[in-house]
Design a protein around this motif. Structure first.
Motif, PDB file in Angstrom:
ATOM      1  N   LEU A 332     -31.879   4.850   5.928  1.00 15.29           N
ATOM      2  CA  LEU A 332     -31.616   3.785   4.956  1.00 15.29           C
ATOM      3  C   LEU A 332     -32.902   3.291   4.308  1.00 15.29           C
ATOM      4  O   LEU A 332     -33.027   3.229   3.075  1.00 15.29           O
ATOM      5  CB  LEU A 332     -30.905   2.627   5.676  1.00 15.29           C
ATOM      6  N   LEU A 333     -33.883   2.960   5.148  1.00 13.83           N
ATOM      7  CA  LEU A 333     -35.155   2.446   4.639  1.00 13.83           C
ATOM      8  C   LEU A 333     -35.932   3.525   3.897  1.00 13.83           C
ATOM      9  O   LEU A 333     -36.597   3.246   2.894  1.00 13.83           O
ATOM     10  CB  LEU A 333     -35.988   1.878   5.792  1.00 13.83           C
ATOM     11  N   SER A 334     -35.831   4.750   4.390  1.00 11.93           N
ATOM     12  CA  SER A 334     -36.538   5.861   3.739  1.00 11.93           C
ATOM     13  C   SER A 334     -35.972   6.123   2.345  1.00 11.93           C
ATOM     14  O   SER A 334     -36.729   6.365   1.383  1.00 11.93           O
ATOM     15  CB  SER A 334     -36.435   7.129   4.590  1.00 11.93           C
ATOM     16  N   LYS A 335     -34.643   6.090   2.229  1.00  5.36           N
ATOM     17  CA  LYS A 335     -34.010   6.311   0.929  1.00  5.36           C
ATOM     18  C   LYS A 335     -34.407   5.225  -0.060  1.00  5.36           C
ATOM     19  O   LYS A 335     -34.664   5.502  -1.239  1.00  5.36           O
ATOM     20  CB  LYS A 335     -32.490   6.349   1.084  1.00  5.36           C
ATOM     21  N   TRP A 336     -34.440   3.982   0.412  1.00  4.30           N
ATOM     22  CA  TRP A 336     -34.819   2.879  -0.468  1.00  4.30           C
ATOM     23  C   TRP A 336     -36.262   3.042  -0.941  1.00  4.30           C
ATOM     24  O   TRP A 336     -36.560   2.894  -2.125  1.00  4.30           O
ATOM     25  CB  TRP A 336     -34.639   1.536   0.239  1.00  4.30           C
ATOM     26  N   ARG A 337     -37.145   3.375  -0.020  1.00  2.75           N
ATOM     27  CA  ARG A 337     -38.553   3.531  -0.364  1.00  2.75           C
ATOM     28  C   ARG A 337     -38.762   4.664  -1.367  1.00  2.75           C
ATOM     29  O   ARG A 337     -39.643   4.591  -2.232  1.00  2.75           O
ATOM     30  CB  ARG A 337     -39.364   3.805   0.902  1.00  2.75           C
ATOM     31  N   ALA A 338     -37.929   5.719  -1.284  1.00  2.14           N
ATOM     32  CA  ALA A 338     -38.107   6.895  -2.137  1.00  2.14           C
ATOM     33  C   ALA A 338     -37.593   6.691  -3.565  1.00  2.14           C
ATOM     34  O   ALA A 338     -37.912   7.490  -4.454  1.00  2.14           O
ATOM     35  CB  ALA A 338     -37.409   8.095  -1.510  1.00  2.14           C
ATOM     36  N   LEU A 339     -36.818   5.651  -3.796  1.00  2.00           N
ATOM     37  CA  LEU A 339     -36.267   5.416  -5.136  1.00  2.00           C
ATOM     38  C   LEU A 339     -37.367   4.995  -6.106  1.00  2.00           C
ATOM     39  O   LEU A 339     -38.271   4.230  -5.750  1.00  2.00           O
ATOM     40  CB  LEU A 339     -35.198   4.325  -5.093  1.00  2.00           C
ATOM     41  N   ALA A 340     -37.272   5.451  -7.324  1.00  2.00           N
ATOM     42  CA  ALA A 340     -38.175   4.995  -8.377  1.00  2.00           C
ATOM     43  C   ALA A 340     -37.809   3.576  -8.782  1.00  2.00           C
ATOM     44  O   ALA A 340     -36.682   3.116  -8.539  1.00  2.00           O
ATOM     45  CB  ALA A 340     -38.068   5.917  -9.591  1.00  2.00           C
ATOM     46  N   ALA A 341     -38.735   2.867  -9.377  1.00  2.00           N
ATOM     47  CA  ALA A 341     -38.489   1.483  -9.799  1.00  2.00           C
ATOM     48  C   ALA A 341     -37.285   1.396 -10.719  1.00  2.00           C
ATOM     49  O   ALA A 341     -36.463   0.466 -10.621  1.00  2.00           O
ATOM     50  CB  ALA A 341     -39.734   0.925 -10.481  1.00  2.00           C
ATOM     51  N   SER A 342     -37.153   2.352 -11.617  1.00  2.00           N
ATOM     52  CA  SER A 342     -36.015   2.342 -12.551  1.00  2.00           C
ATOM     53  C   SER A 342     -34.693   2.529 -11.815  1.00  2.00           C
ATOM     54  O   SER A 342     -33.672   1.928 -12.179  1.00  2.00           O
ATOM     55  CB  SER A 342     -36.185   3.443 -13.603  1.00  2.00           C
ATOM     56  N   GLU A 343     -34.704   3.344 -10.749  1.00  2.00           N
ATOM     57  CA  GLU A 343     -33.483   3.566  -9.963  1.00  2.00           C
ATOM     58  C   GLU A 343     -33.102   2.308  -9.182  1.00  2.00           C
ATOM     59  O   GLU A 343     -31.911   1.986  -9.043  1.00  2.00           O
ATOM     60  CB  GLU A 343     -33.693   4.733  -9.011  1.00  2.00           C
TER      61      GLU A 343
END
Length: 375
Positions: A332-343
């Protein structure tokens, strides 16, 4: 109706407010001392007094119900496993023309009978079910559920579950309409150890059910491997409990995990508006009022699939959903961290759309009004 007791008190408060929009007046009868009225100015709150034992026994409640229940068109019993259910059951003969409903608020979820840490409570609940709850649930005019998942799960828990009607009425959350930036600044000023906006926010009771140990351990694990994570802000009552003390001891490994205690009013909304995302990896969450409050603030929600409204959130793209395991929360935390600012911004916009589609007070009040057969 003590706000520290959890989300049911807030749910009742919001339901009463919603019904007033349709010119339906309500009284709240509760097992509280008179001091509770200070938290409910403008409400017709009738505090009978504190009950005895964990069952909340109070003989005056039965007397009050028998004397007054016939004056009301509808009665909703909130919650299970405590004395109010027995008191209603013993008072139904005085309610010839009054329709009675039960709103379980997730208390028929099989989690409570299967959880390893609740074996004694599960035995207690089975006994109370046999003696009282099944008689009440199968006798009242209907059961009211906050979402479809809660209704489905209620069928899996006890034998002899045969309610007359099952109605999904939902639950609304009253969105704060004040200036978001000023409240976020006030919150940051009150907790200067929070270095910037964009932190991860947990708001809920400090309780094993909420998956907070998973969240902290996953956060610490990622801190060691990737280092760069936003701060984690944990808000809620229960820090003084044995679990709360244990959690704080684990969290002491990182200065970026910050405890604020219970937040209310402008500080609570300021915490929402300043966060990057809201996190709740709960093992069981019937609805999750704080989850919906985050959605209303255009904040993505990072939740487990044990939060019963996860399907609506996932379908609208308003958050990320995982299993309620350590591996799941790391993901969960890894997916959030990997998102671009626009995403992340797009997910925030989807979060607000999810709120308006499913969880406004007006929509929930309309469904409840129709369920109670008001013209």
């Amino acid at each position: 109706m003590d706000p520290k007791a959890g989300g049911v008190s807030q749910a009742v408060k919001t339901m009463v407010k919603g019904l007033t929009f349709h010119n339906i007046s309500s009284a709240i009868v509760s097992l509280d001392d008179v001091e509770i009225r200070k938290d409910y100015v403008g409400f017709d709150l009738i505090p009978i007094g504190k009950g005895l034992t964990s069952w909340n026994y109070h003989s005056k409640l039965t007397h009050w119900l028998r004397s007054n229940i016939a004056a009301y068109e509808n009665v909703i019993v909130h919650g299970l496993w405590q004395f109010q259910c027995y008191a209603i059951l013993k008072s139904m003969s005085a309610a010839a023309n009054t329709k009675i409903y039960v709103m379980p608020h997730g208390m028929l979820d099989p989690y409570f009978q299967k959880s390893a840490g609740r074996k004694l409570k599960a035995v207690r609940n089975q006994l109370i079910w046999s003696l009282i709850e099944n008689r009440l649930i199968n006798k009242v005019d209907g059961l009211l559920f906050t979402c479809e998942t809660e209704k489905m799960l209620a069928h899996e828990t006890f034998r002899g579950y045969r309610p007359r009607r099952e109605l999904v009425v939902g639950l609304g959350v009253e969105k704060d309409s004040e200036d978001d930036s000023s409240m976020a600044n006030e919150f940051r000023a009150a907790f200067p150890q929070i270095q910037s906006n964009g932190y991860l926010l947990f708001i809920s009771r400090i309780h094993p059910k909420k998956g907070l140990d998973l969240l902290i351990n996953a956060y610490l694990k990622l801190k060691k491997t990737i280092g760069n994570l936003p701060q984690l802000v944990i808000a809620g009552p229960g820090l003084e409990t044995a679990f709360g003390e244990e959690i704080q001891e684990i969290a002491a490994q990182s200065p970026d995990i910050i405890f604020t205690g219970m937040l209310t009013g402008r500080f609570k909304w300021g915490a929402f508006y300043g966060c990057g995302a809201f996190v709740l990896p709960s093992h069981q969450e019937n609805f999750g009022i704080a989850v919906v409050e985050a959605l209303s603030c255009q904040k993505p929600v990072l939740i487990s699939n044990q939060v019963n409204i996860w399907r609506e959130i996932e379908a609208e793209g308003g958050g990320i959903v995982v299993e309620d395991t350590l591996e799941g929360v790391v993901e969960l935390l890894s997916k959030w961290r990997a998102l671009a600012a626009s995403e992340k911004m797009e997910m925030g916009r989807n979060a607000e759309k999810t709120f308006h589609k499913y969880f406004t007070v007006g929509m929930a009040a309309k469904r409840l009004k129709e369920a109670l057969n008001y013209d």
